[in-house]
Design a protein around this motif. Structure first.
Motif, PDB file in Angstrom:
ATOM      1  N   ARG A 137      10.153  -6.365   8.745  1.00 45.85           N
ATOM      2  CA  ARG A 137       8.977  -5.604   9.162  1.00 45.85           C
ATOM      3  C   ARG A 137       9.405  -4.208   9.518  1.00 45.85           C
ATOM      4  O   ARG A 137      10.355  -4.004  10.248  1.00 45.85           O
ATOM      5  CB  ARG A 137       8.368  -6.266  10.393  1.00 45.85           C
ATOM      6  CG  ARG A 137       7.041  -6.865  10.157  1.00 45.85           C
ATOM      7  CD  ARG A 137       6.586  -7.445  11.467  1.00 45.85           C
ATOM      8  NE  ARG A 137       5.212  -7.129  11.698  1.00 45.85           N
ATOM      9  CZ  ARG A 137       4.226  -7.841  11.238  1.00 45.85           C
ATOM     10  NH1 ARG A 137       4.448  -8.893  10.518  1.00 45.85           N
ATOM     11  NH2 ARG A 137       2.991  -7.499  11.511  1.00 45.85           N
ATOM     12  N   GLU A 138       8.680  -3.230   9.019  1.00 40.31           N
ATOM     13  CA  GLU A 138       9.010  -1.847   9.323  1.00 40.31           C
ATOM     14  C   GLU A 138       7.786  -1.154   9.877  1.00 40.31           C
ATOM     15  O   GLU A 138       6.675  -1.451   9.493  1.00 40.31           O
ATOM     16  CB  GLU A 138       9.448  -1.108   8.053  1.00 40.31           C
ATOM     17  CG  GLU A 138      10.712  -1.642   7.452  1.00 40.31           C
ATOM     18  CD  GLU A 138      11.105  -0.851   6.233  1.00 40.31           C
ATOM     19  OE1 GLU A 138      10.579   0.263   6.048  1.00 40.31           O
ATOM     20  OE2 GLU A 138      11.933  -1.328   5.476  1.00 40.31           O
TER      21      GLU A 138
ATOM     22  N   ILE B 124       1.189  -3.815   3.805  1.00 40.81           N
ATOM     23  CA  ILE B 124       1.739  -3.584   2.469  1.00 40.81           C
ATOM     24  C   ILE B 124       2.999  -4.415   2.246  1.00 40.81           C
ATOM     25  O   ILE B 124       3.975  -4.292   2.991  1.00 40.81           O
ATOM     26  CB  ILE B 124       2.091  -2.085   2.293  1.00 40.81           C
ATOM     27  CG1 ILE B 124       0.873  -1.222   2.635  1.00 40.81           C
ATOM     28  CG2 ILE B 124       2.583  -1.816   0.881  1.00 40.81           C
ATOM     29  CD1 ILE B 124       1.206   0.232   2.872  1.00 40.81           C
ATOM     30  N   ALA B 125       2.962  -5.258   1.213  1.00 44.60           N
ATOM     31  CA  ALA B 125       4.144  -6.022   0.801  1.00 44.60           C
ATOM     32  C   ALA B 125       4.881  -5.193  -0.250  1.00 44.60           C
ATOM     33  O   ALA B 125       4.273  -4.705  -1.202  1.00 44.60           O
ATOM     34  CB  ALA B 125       3.738  -7.368   0.232  1.00 44.60           C
ATOM     35  N   LEU B 126       6.181  -5.050  -0.060  1.00 42.52           N
ATOM     36  CA  LEU B 126       7.006  -4.257  -0.969  1.00 42.52           C
ATOM     37  C   LEU B 126       8.096  -5.126  -1.573  1.00 42.52           C
ATOM     38  O   LEU B 126       8.413  -6.197  -1.042  1.00 42.52           O
ATOM     39  CB  LEU B 126       7.639  -3.084  -0.216  1.00 42.52           C
ATOM     40  CG  LEU B 126       6.676  -2.049   0.369  1.00 42.52           C
ATOM     41  CD1 LEU B 126       7.424  -1.094   1.295  1.00 42.52           C
ATOM     42  CD2 LEU B 126       5.986  -1.282  -0.745  1.00 42.52           C
TER      43      LEU B 126
ATOM     44  N   GLN C  40      10.279  -6.569   1.858  1.00 44.03           N
ATOM     45  CA  GLN C  40       9.879  -5.629   2.901  1.00 44.03           C
ATOM     46  C   GLN C  40       8.379  -5.711   3.120  1.00 44.03           C
ATOM     47  O   GLN C  40       7.615  -5.990   2.192  1.00 44.03           O
ATOM     48  CB  GLN C  40      10.262  -4.207   2.530  1.00 44.03           C
ATOM     49  CG  GLN C  40      11.743  -3.964   2.526  1.00 44.03           C
ATOM     50  CD  GLN C  40      12.051  -2.502   2.251  1.00 44.03           C
ATOM     51  OE1 GLN C  40      11.325  -1.821   1.542  1.00 44.03           O
ATOM     52  NE2 GLN C  40      13.144  -2.026   2.821  1.00 44.03           N
ATOM     53  N   TYR C  41       7.969  -5.447   4.353  1.00 43.71           N
ATOM     54  CA  TYR C  41       6.566  -5.506   4.726  1.00 43.71           C
ATOM     55  C   TYR C  41       6.294  -4.372   5.697  1.00 43.71           C
ATOM     56  O   TYR C  41       7.022  -4.203   6.672  1.00 43.71           O
ATOM     57  CB  TYR C  41       6.275  -6.858   5.383  1.00 43.71           C
ATOM     58  CG  TYR C  41       4.850  -7.032   5.838  1.00 43.71           C
ATOM     59  CD1 TYR C  41       3.847  -7.348   4.939  1.00 43.71           C
ATOM     60  CD2 TYR C  41       4.515  -6.890   7.176  1.00 43.71           C
ATOM     61  CE1 TYR C  41       2.536  -7.518   5.351  1.00 43.71           C
ATOM     62  CE2 TYR C  41       3.209  -7.061   7.603  1.00 43.71           C
ATOM     63  CZ  TYR C  41       2.229  -7.383   6.691  1.00 43.71           C
ATOM     64  OH  TYR C  41       0.940  -7.546   7.106  1.00 43.71           O
ATOM     65  N   ILE C  42       5.278  -3.592   5.406  1.00 45.23           N
ATOM     66  CA  ILE C  42       4.892  -2.490   6.285  1.00 45.23           C
ATOM     67  C   ILE C  42       3.492  -2.775   6.796  1.00 45.23           C
ATOM     68  O   ILE C  42       2.588  -3.047   6.010  1.00 45.23           O
ATOM     69  CB  ILE C  42       4.913  -1.140   5.532  1.00 45.23           C
ATOM     70  CG1 ILE C  42       6.317  -0.836   5.029  1.00 45.23           C
ATOM     71  CG2 ILE C  42       4.405  -0.022   6.427  1.00 45.23           C
ATOM     72  CD1 ILE C  42       6.377   0.330   4.070  1.00 45.23           C
ATOM     73  N   ASP C  43       3.325  -2.715   8.104  1.00 38.36           N
ATOM     74  CA  ASP C  43       2.005  -2.900   8.702  1.00 38.36           C
ATOM     75  C   ASP C  43       1.658  -1.636   9.469  1.00 38.36           C
ATOM     76  O   ASP C  43       2.235  -1.351  10.519  1.00 38.36           O
ATOM     77  CB  ASP C  43       1.995  -4.109   9.638  1.00 38.36           C
ATOM     78  CG  ASP C  43       0.593  -4.474  10.085  1.00 38.36           C
ATOM     79  OD1 ASP C  43      -0.339  -3.671   9.868  1.00 38.36           O
ATOM     80  OD2 ASP C  43       0.430  -5.567  10.642  1.00 38.36           O
TER      81      ASP C  43
ATOM     82  N   ASP D 246      -1.808  -5.640  -9.855  1.00 40.68           N
ATOM     83  CA  ASP D 246      -1.118  -6.574 -10.759  1.00 40.68           C
ATOM     84  C   ASP D 246       0.396  -6.571 -10.608  1.00 40.68           C
ATOM     85  O   ASP D 246       1.079  -7.312 -11.291  1.00 40.68           O
ATOM     86  CB  ASP D 246      -1.439  -6.219 -12.217  1.00 40.68           C
ATOM     87  CG  ASP D 246      -2.686  -6.902 -12.716  1.00 40.68           C
ATOM     88  OD1 ASP D 246      -3.241  -7.751 -11.992  1.00 40.68           O
ATOM     89  OD2 ASP D 246      -3.118  -6.578 -13.830  1.00 40.68           O
ATOM     90  N   SER D 247       0.917  -5.751  -9.743  1.00 40.57           N
ATOM     91  CA  SER D 247       2.365  -5.630  -9.614  1.00 40.57           C
ATOM     92  C   SER D 247       2.871  -6.463  -8.441  1.00 40.57           C
ATOM     93  O   SER D 247       2.672  -6.103  -7.284  1.00 40.57           O
ATOM     94  CB  SER D 247       2.740  -4.159  -9.402  1.00 40.57           C
ATOM     95  OG  SER D 247       4.128  -4.018  -9.230  1.00 40.57           O
ATOM     96  N   ALA D 248       3.512  -7.579  -8.741  1.00 34.78           N
ATOM     97  CA  ALA D 248       4.084  -8.417  -7.680  1.00 34.78           C
ATOM     98  C   ALA D 248       5.245  -7.664  -7.036  1.00 34.78           C
ATOM     99  O   ALA D 248       5.969  -6.948  -7.712  1.00 34.78           O
ATOM    100  CB  ALA D 248       4.566  -9.731  -8.271  1.00 34.78           C
TER     101      ALA D 248
END
Length: 199
Positions: A2-3, A30-32, A36-39, A159-161
């Motif tokens: 988490r960032e 946002i899932a990257l 990575q995950y940005i909230d 569409d981009s995993a």
């Protein structure tokens, strides 16, 4: 992982977010790639910044953790409604209730105000204890507007995993940003090369 990053350091707004604040709202998580995950609503400070940047709260609103939790809960309910709309299924009753509760929590009519600087003008009175309710109502109203508009037919997930953002599709583009589009094209090219090498 988490960032807590600023809006400027993440993806640009998804197509349609300039017209619908609700898209910007659901895309604040946002899932990257690489797990990575940005909230952008991850802490009271980042939540206050997000609200301030969208004219939903003053800079010194003093957002508390409870407010942040309520916003994140509404975000998940709106995401659920978007997913139901795209899938053509009936949404969860809890998601509809959450949006309707937010819509009816504050009066929507702007009051007539008068002061020496501005003279007579209309504005929503917003004591500090109502900042969150007004933000929730504004976001819920925008989500309801999007879901009931003709634009709802163009609502789609990226569409981009592993991207989890939503956008309003235009043409053949089904990704939320150039970065996601590049990832899709690179994956397709890699798959073609791999197939050619095994044939």
């Amino acid at each position: 992982m988490r960032e807590n990053l600023t809006t400027e350091s993440v993806l640009p707004p998804a197509p349609g977010a300039e017209r619908y604040l609700a898209l910007d709202f659901v895309n604040s998580a946002i899932a990257l790639p690489g797990g990575q995950y940005i909230d952008l609503l991850g802490t009271p400070e980042t939540t206050n910044r997000w609200l301030t940047n969208r004219d939903l709260a003053p800079e010194n609103a003093g957002v508390q953790e409870m407010c942040t939790t309520q916003l994140r809960a509404l975000r998940e309910h709106v995401r659920s409604l978007f997913a139901a709309r795209i899938a053509g299924v009936t949404p969860l009753p809890a998601a509809l209730s959450a949006v309707n509760d937010a819509l009816t929590s504050v009066p929507t009519a702007a009051l007539l105000l008068w002061d020496e600087r501005n003279g007579p003008h209309r504005a929503a009175a917003c004591p500090p204890n109502e900042i969150l309710e007004r933000a929730l109502a504004t976001l819920a109203a925008d989500a309801a507007d999007l879901l009931t508009s003709t634009d709802a037919a163009d609502l789609t997930p990226c569409d981009s995993a592993p991207c989890n953002r939503y956008l309003l599709r235009h043409g053949r583009r089904h990704w939320c940003s150039t970065r996601c589009g590049d990832r899709v094209r690179a994956a397709r090219a890699y798959a073609r090369r791999t197939r050619a090498a095994t044939d």
